[in-house]
Motif scaffolding. Structure first.
Motif, short mmCIF file in Angstrom:
data_model
loop_
_atom_site.label_atom_id
_atom_site.label_comp_id
_atom_site.label_asym_id
_atom_site.label_seq_id
_atom_site.Cartn_x
_atom_site.Cartn_y
_atom_site.Cartn_z
N ASN A 355 0.87 -1.18 0.00
CA ASN A 355 0.00 0.00 0.00
C ASN A 355 0.90 1.22 0.00
O ASN A 355 1.42 1.62 1.05
CB ASN A 355 -0.92 -0.01 1.22
N LEU A 356 1.11 1.79 -1.15
CA LEU A 356 2.10 2.87 -1.28
C LEU A 356 1.62 4.17 -0.67
O LEU A 356 2.43 5.03 -0.31
CB LEU A 356 2.46 3.06 -2.75
N ALA A 357 0.32 4.36 -0.54
CA ALA A 357 -0.18 5.55 0.15
C ALA A 357 0.22 5.51 1.62
O ALA A 357 0.56 6.54 2.22
CB ALA A 357 -1.69 5.66 0.01
N ALA A 358 0.19 4.31 2.21
CA ALA A 358 0.61 4.18 3.61
C ALA A 358 2.10 4.47 3.76
O ALA A 358 2.53 5.07 4.76
CB ALA A 358 0.30 2.76 4.11
N VAL A 359 2.90 4.08 2.77
CA VAL A 359 4.33 4.37 2.82
C VAL A 359 4.57 5.88 2.77
O VAL A 359 5.38 6.43 3.53
CB VAL A 359 5.05 3.68 1.64
N SER A 360 3.86 6.57 1.90
CA SER A 360 4.00 8.02 1.80
C SER A 360 3.56 8.72 3.08
O SER A 360 4.20 9.67 3.53
CB SER A 360 3.20 8.54 0.60
N ALA A 361 2.47 8.25 3.66
CA ALA A 361 2.00 8.85 4.91
C ALA A 361 3.03 8.65 6.02
O ALA A 361 3.26 9.55 6.85
CB ALA A 361 0.66 8.23 5.31
N LEU A 362 3.66 7.49 6.05
CA LEU A 362 4.70 7.23 7.04
C LEU A 362 5.89 8.16 6.82
O LEU A 362 6.44 8.72 7.78
CB LEU A 362 5.15 5.77 6.93
N ARG A 466 13.47 1.62 17.38
CA ARG A 466 12.28 2.47 17.29
C ARG A 466 12.31 3.37 16.06
O ARG A 466 11.32 4.02 15.75
CB ARG A 466 12.13 3.31 18.55
N ARG A 467 13.45 3.42 15.36
CA ARG A 467 13.53 4.23 14.14
C ARG A 467 13.42 3.35 12.89
O ARG A 467 13.94 3.69 11.85
CB ARG A 467 14.85 5.02 14.10
N GLU A 468 12.78 2.23 13.03
CA GLU A 468 12.47 1.38 11.89
C GLU A 468 10.96 1.17 11.82
O GLU A 468 10.33 0.89 12.83
CB GLU A 468 13.17 0.03 12.00
N PHE A 469 10.43 1.31 10.62
CA PHE A 469 8.98 1.21 10.44
C PHE A 469 8.70 0.36 9.21
O PHE A 469 9.44 0.38 8.24
CB PHE A 469 8.37 2.61 10.24
N SER A 470 7.63 -0.37 9.27
CA SER A 470 7.18 -1.18 8.13
C SER A 470 5.74 -0.82 7.83
O SER A 470 4.88 -0.90 8.71
CB SER A 470 7.30 -2.67 8.43
N ARG A 471 5.51 -0.40 6.63
CA ARG A 471 4.17 -0.05 6.19
C ARG A 471 3.99 -0.49 4.74
O ARG A 471 4.86 -0.26 3.91
CB ARG A 471 3.93 1.47 6.27
N GLY A 472 2.85 -1.07 4.47
CA GLY A 472 2.50 -1.36 3.08
C GLY A 472 3.51 -2.20 2.34
O GLY A 472 3.71 -2.02 1.15
#
Length: 511
Positions: A355-362, A466-472
């Motif tokens: 979900n690339l919109a979620a990546v952009s929001a992140l 805590r500076r790593e995130f996974s989205r979409g």
């Protein structure tokens, strides 16, 4: 025709705004926003097979209505309309080749098939190709009855220009003519119409042949592939699958005696099996490339149901046609209820690979003005291209020229020596990575990609977890430069020869 089309339209619109685009839809999104000259330049290097579709979607965005509807929803609407048209055309075929209730049942069966609903909500060309193939098949039956062949030729040409693998439809139609023992004059007119369509698509075939590397990731299809497609065409759950297959078998026993079987059976079987056979030598098979063959399966199932119903003693003329029609509609409704969880699941963002919109929001939340970013590999830039808002303030360290400016999908990156100098000046770096890039033995052939990977893994370390995130389906991770004492004793130069082990190619935006 109206009832199945309305049912498909309702199912297509249900949950259409499921969230952001996934990777293939994102290509449609970012290319449709380009100017016509920019799209034309792109097609000379990549995605020529989707050229007509991209131009159509560019027009859709140009004339989009006001009201704040998201671009990805606007670009999905043509697929919804095309799927509704396909359901109506399937109904028209069933009515013409058999009887009205067969057409009604077939159109409704098409509408409730999860595979049809899936691609009705995709901003890609496959639903439009399916509509074209159904229309061409309907015109074939009319032309065989004495009508003009020019509409058939025109529809086939447009359908093949939308996706060139629709050309396999002509093989199915040739089998139909053979089963019908068509006279020589019919064969001649069909050959002339088909030849004209092939002539129009010849330039596309020549260009796309040079771009065949885009589907290099496709595997050789096996028995499991055929079994999966059979399930997709008939029913994913056992309760629906075995009944559906049984009805198709009942219809198929009529063989050449049934005009519907002569049309529907080759349409269902010939394109998928032909593409699977060719793909044993040169892999190019994917279920979506033969979505248009789905139109034949509900026709066969509906004909089988009608044949069974007419064989029952109490379902003859005395029972009246309405009772039989209602029984069929009830059975279709029960089948839809049985597979309703599949439809619901398909309308959730998590059902797509990313979900690339979620990546952009992140990125908008975590990245600050001027933060340096590296996309690993460069195709990870698709999130920034489809949803640029989240990346407007950052500094793309490796980028040399944007996608529109360079005539590419994801832009051109600087040479490895230039990138080395840029990275040497950084103490912190954000990495937007595809899942395989940091967690598997991926070894890219491109020198710039290799430099990014080596630098990130050897000269930088991730900051605290805590500076790593996974989205979409994408990882966003902050790196800081290693202290001198913790670096490897000898640097790892950027390799210039062949990789020591075969690379794992990333899946690009595919045909």
């Amino acid at each position: 025709m109206a009832v199945p089309a309305a049912a498909m339209l309702a199912l297509g619109l249900w949950g259409l705004d499921r969230g952001g685009a996934w990777r293939d839809e994102a290509v449609t999104l970012q290319v449709a926003r380009r100017s016509v000259p920019q799209i034309w330049r792109l097609l000379h290097g990549v995605d020529a097979v989707h050229g007509l579709y991209y131009l159509l979607m560019h027009a859709v965005l140009t004339v989009r209505p006001a009201g704040g509807v998201a671009d990805e929803v606007v670009l999905r609407l043509p697929s919804v309309g095309a799927a509704a048209a396909t359901a109506g055309l399937v109904a028209a075929l069933g009515t013409r080749l058999d009887r009205p209730r067969v057409g009604l049942w077939a159109g409704l069966l098409y509408a409730i098939t999860p595979l049809a609903g899936h691609y009705a909500q995709e901003a890609r060309s496959y639903a439009l190709v399916a509509a074209g193939a159904a229309a061409a098949t309907l015109w074939l039956t009319k032309a065989m009855g004495g009508r003009s062949w020019w509409p058939y030729a025109a529809v086939v040409a447009v359908t093949c220009l939308l996706h060139e693998l629709a050309v396999l439809l002509l093989l199915a139609h040739a089998v139909t003519l053979a089963l019908a023992r068509a006279p020589r004059r019919v064969w001649g007119r069909w050959a002339a119409a088909s030849g004209g369509a092939l002539l129009l698509m010849a330039p596309l075939a020549l260009v796309s042949r040079r771009q065949a590397g885009q589907v290099a990731w496709l595997p050789v299809p096996g028995v499991g592939t055929a079994e999966r497609l059979l399930r997709e065409f008939t029913g994913r759950t056992d309760g629906v699958f075995w009944v559906y297959v049984g009805l198709v078998a009942v219809a198929s026993t009529a063989g050449r005696r049934s005009e519907l079987v002569r049309v529907a059976l080759p349409l269902t079987v010939v394109p998928p099996l032909t593409l699977m056979a060719v793909s044993q030598v040169r892999p190019m098979y994917d279920d979506r490339y033969v979505l248009y063959a789905l139109a034949g399966a509900p026709l066969l199932a509906a004909a089988g149901a009608d044949r069974l119903l007419r064989s029952l003693p109490r379902a003859g003329p005395r029972a009246g046609p309405r009772a039989g029609t209602l029984v069929g509609i009830l059975a279709i409704t029960l089948a839809f209820a049985h597979e309703l969880p599949l439809h619901r699941q398909d309308r959730t963002p998590a059902h797509r690979p990313d979900n690339l919109a979620a990546v952009s929001a992140l990125a908008a939340r975590e990245l600050g003005p001027g933060d340096p970013v590296v996309f690993l590999p460069s195709i990870g830039r698709r999130s920034a291209l489809a949803y640029p808002k989240g990346f407007r303030r950052v500094r793309d360290v490796a980028l040399k020229a944007s996608g529109p400016a360079s005539g590419t999908l994801y832009g051109r990156e600087v040479a490895a020596p230039v990138l080395r100098r840029r990275l040497a000046a950084l103490d912190r770096l954000w990495v937007v990575a595809e899942p395989y890039a940091l967690r598997t033995p991926w070894y890219p052939r491109n020198p710039t990609e290799r430099l990014k990977l080596i630098t990130v893994t050897e000269e930088f370390v991730p900051r605290e977890p805590r500076r790593e995130f996974s989205r979409g389906g994408v990882t966003l991770r902050l790196y800081v430069r290693r202290p001198p004492q913790s670096r490897p004793p000898t640097g790892s130069p950027v390799p210039t020869g062949s990789p020591a082990s075969p690379p794992v190619p990333p899946r690009p935006a595919s045909w």
